[in-house]
Design a protein around this motif. Structure first.
Motif, short mmCIF file in Angstrom:
data_model
loop_
_atom_site.label_atom_id
_atom_site.label_comp_id
_atom_site.label_asym_id
_atom_site.label_seq_id
_atom_site.Cartn_x
_atom_site.Cartn_y
_atom_site.Cartn_z
N LYS A 74 61.41 42.71 41.99
CA LYS A 74 60.18 41.97 41.74
C LYS A 74 59.94 40.88 42.78
O LYS A 74 58.82 40.67 43.21
CB LYS A 74 60.21 41.36 40.34
CG LYS A 74 60.17 42.42 39.25
CD LYS A 74 60.40 41.83 37.89
CE LYS A 74 60.38 42.97 36.87
NZ LYS A 74 61.03 42.63 35.65
N SER A 98 58.17 46.43 44.10
CA SER A 98 56.86 46.20 44.71
C SER A 98 56.67 44.77 45.20
O SER A 98 55.57 44.43 45.66
CB SER A 98 55.76 46.59 43.72
OG SER A 98 55.92 45.89 42.51
N GLY A 148 52.83 42.74 44.17
CA GLY A 148 52.74 44.01 43.46
C GLY A 148 53.18 43.91 42.01
O GLY A 148 52.59 44.51 41.12
N THR A 149 54.22 43.12 41.76
CA THR A 149 54.70 42.93 40.39
C THR A 149 53.67 42.19 39.55
O THR A 149 53.40 42.56 38.40
CB THR A 149 56.03 42.15 40.40
OG1 THR A 149 57.01 42.92 41.13
CG2 THR A 149 56.53 41.89 38.99
N GLU A 167 50.41 42.06 40.01
CA GLU A 167 49.28 42.96 39.76
C GLU A 167 49.63 44.01 38.70
O GLU A 167 48.82 44.30 37.82
CB GLU A 167 48.86 43.64 41.06
CG GLU A 167 48.19 42.70 42.04
CD GLU A 167 47.95 43.31 43.41
OE1 GLU A 167 48.20 44.54 43.58
OE2 GLU A 167 47.53 42.57 44.31
N PHE A 168 50.84 44.57 38.79
CA PHE A 168 51.27 45.56 37.80
C PHE A 168 51.31 44.96 36.40
O PHE A 168 50.81 45.56 35.44
CB PHE A 168 52.64 46.13 38.17
CG PHE A 168 53.21 47.05 37.14
CD1 PHE A 168 52.77 48.36 37.05
CD2 PHE A 168 54.18 46.62 36.26
CE1 PHE A 168 53.29 49.22 36.10
CE2 PHE A 168 54.71 47.46 35.30
CZ PHE A 168 54.27 48.77 35.22
N MET A 169 51.90 43.78 36.27
CA MET A 169 52.01 43.15 34.95
C MET A 169 50.64 42.79 34.38
O MET A 169 50.42 42.90 33.17
CB MET A 169 52.89 41.90 35.02
CG MET A 169 54.35 42.21 35.20
SD MET A 169 55.30 40.69 35.20
CE MET A 169 56.94 41.35 35.22
N GLN A 170 49.72 42.39 35.25
CA GLN A 170 48.38 42.06 34.78
C GLN A 170 47.64 43.31 34.31
O GLN A 170 47.03 43.30 33.25
CB GLN A 170 47.59 41.37 35.89
CG GLN A 170 48.02 39.94 36.13
CD GLN A 170 47.29 39.30 37.30
OE1 GLN A 170 46.95 39.96 38.28
NE2 GLN A 170 47.07 38.00 37.21
N LYS A 171 47.70 44.38 35.10
CA LYS A 171 46.97 45.60 34.77
C LYS A 171 47.61 46.37 33.62
O LYS A 171 46.94 46.82 32.70
CB LYS A 171 46.86 46.50 35.99
CG LYS A 171 45.93 45.98 37.05
CD LYS A 171 45.92 46.89 38.26
CE LYS A 171 45.10 46.25 39.37
NZ LYS A 171 45.25 46.95 40.64
N GLN A 172 48.93 46.56 33.67
CA GLN A 172 49.62 47.40 32.71
C GLN A 172 49.84 46.71 31.37
O GLN A 172 49.70 47.34 30.32
CB GLN A 172 50.96 47.85 33.29
CG GLN A 172 51.69 48.88 32.48
CD GLN A 172 51.05 50.25 32.58
OE1 GLN A 172 50.30 50.55 33.52
NE2 GLN A 172 51.33 51.10 31.62
N GLN A 190 49.01 35.72 35.30
CA GLN A 190 49.76 35.45 36.52
C GLN A 190 50.86 34.41 36.33
O GLN A 190 51.97 34.63 36.80
CB GLN A 190 48.80 35.02 37.64
CG GLN A 190 49.51 34.80 38.96
CD GLN A 190 48.57 34.46 40.09
OE1 GLN A 190 47.37 34.30 39.89
NE2 GLN A 190 49.10 34.37 41.29
N ALA A 197 53.73 36.10 34.64
CA ALA A 197 54.36 37.08 35.53
C ALA A 197 55.26 36.38 36.54
O ALA A 197 56.38 36.84 36.82
CB ALA A 197 53.27 37.89 36.25
#
Length: 150
Positions: A29, A37, A41-42, A44-49, A54, A57
């Motif tokens: 991470k 990522s 990238g981490t 963004e992934f945590m926000q989307k998934q 932020q 995360a």
């Protein structure tokens, strides 16, 4: 070897084991190594998934990367282990299956079992360190510990 030294040795082994496992994922991470990522990238992934904001995360990345290092060396160990505990509690919740993570065990679906049980067992290890502390073989003992009578 007396019981106090054995207990401290057990804490050292537990700290190193938990710390290395969490450091692997924290490095993915924070640094983007081991197929990770990286920070952006981490986040963004945590926000989307998972719809994690932020700031949370970032706390997850810090607790897994810096917290694991602190647990390994035994510096501010209880605080670092608490951060890992919180991170793993959230991961356990997010990885749960319906109607619960025990149901997957009854079905025999090993891949699904690992999703919830893996962070759960890491949370249990972190909780043990929060409760017990770092032990004698730590920087906490060196910098903050009381001198023991010999």
């Amino acid at each position: 070897m007396n019981q106090t030294k054995l207990n401290s040795l057990a804490l050292l082994v537990g700290r190193i084991g938990l710390g290395l496992v969490i450091l692997y994922y924290g490095s993915q991470k924070a640094l983007g190594v081991f197929g990770g990522s990286g920070i952006q990238g981490t986040i963004e992934f945590m926000q989307k998934q998972f719809h994690i904001s932020q700031p949370f995360a970032i706390l997850n990345i810090v607790s897994e990367f810096l917290g694991s290092i602190a647990v390994i060396i035994g510096l501010l160990t209880r605080l670092a282990a608490f951060g890992i505990l919180c991170s793993m509690a959230v991961a356990t919740y997010l990885a749960r299956t319906q109607p619960g993570f025990m149901a997957s065990l009854q079905k025999g679906d090993v891949a699904v079992v690992n999703l919830a049980f893996y962070p759960f067992i890491n949370a249990v290890g972190a909780l043990a360190i929060v409760i017990a502390g770092a032990g004698d073989y730590s920087l906490d003992r060196k910098f903050f510990g009381k001198k023991r009578a010999k």
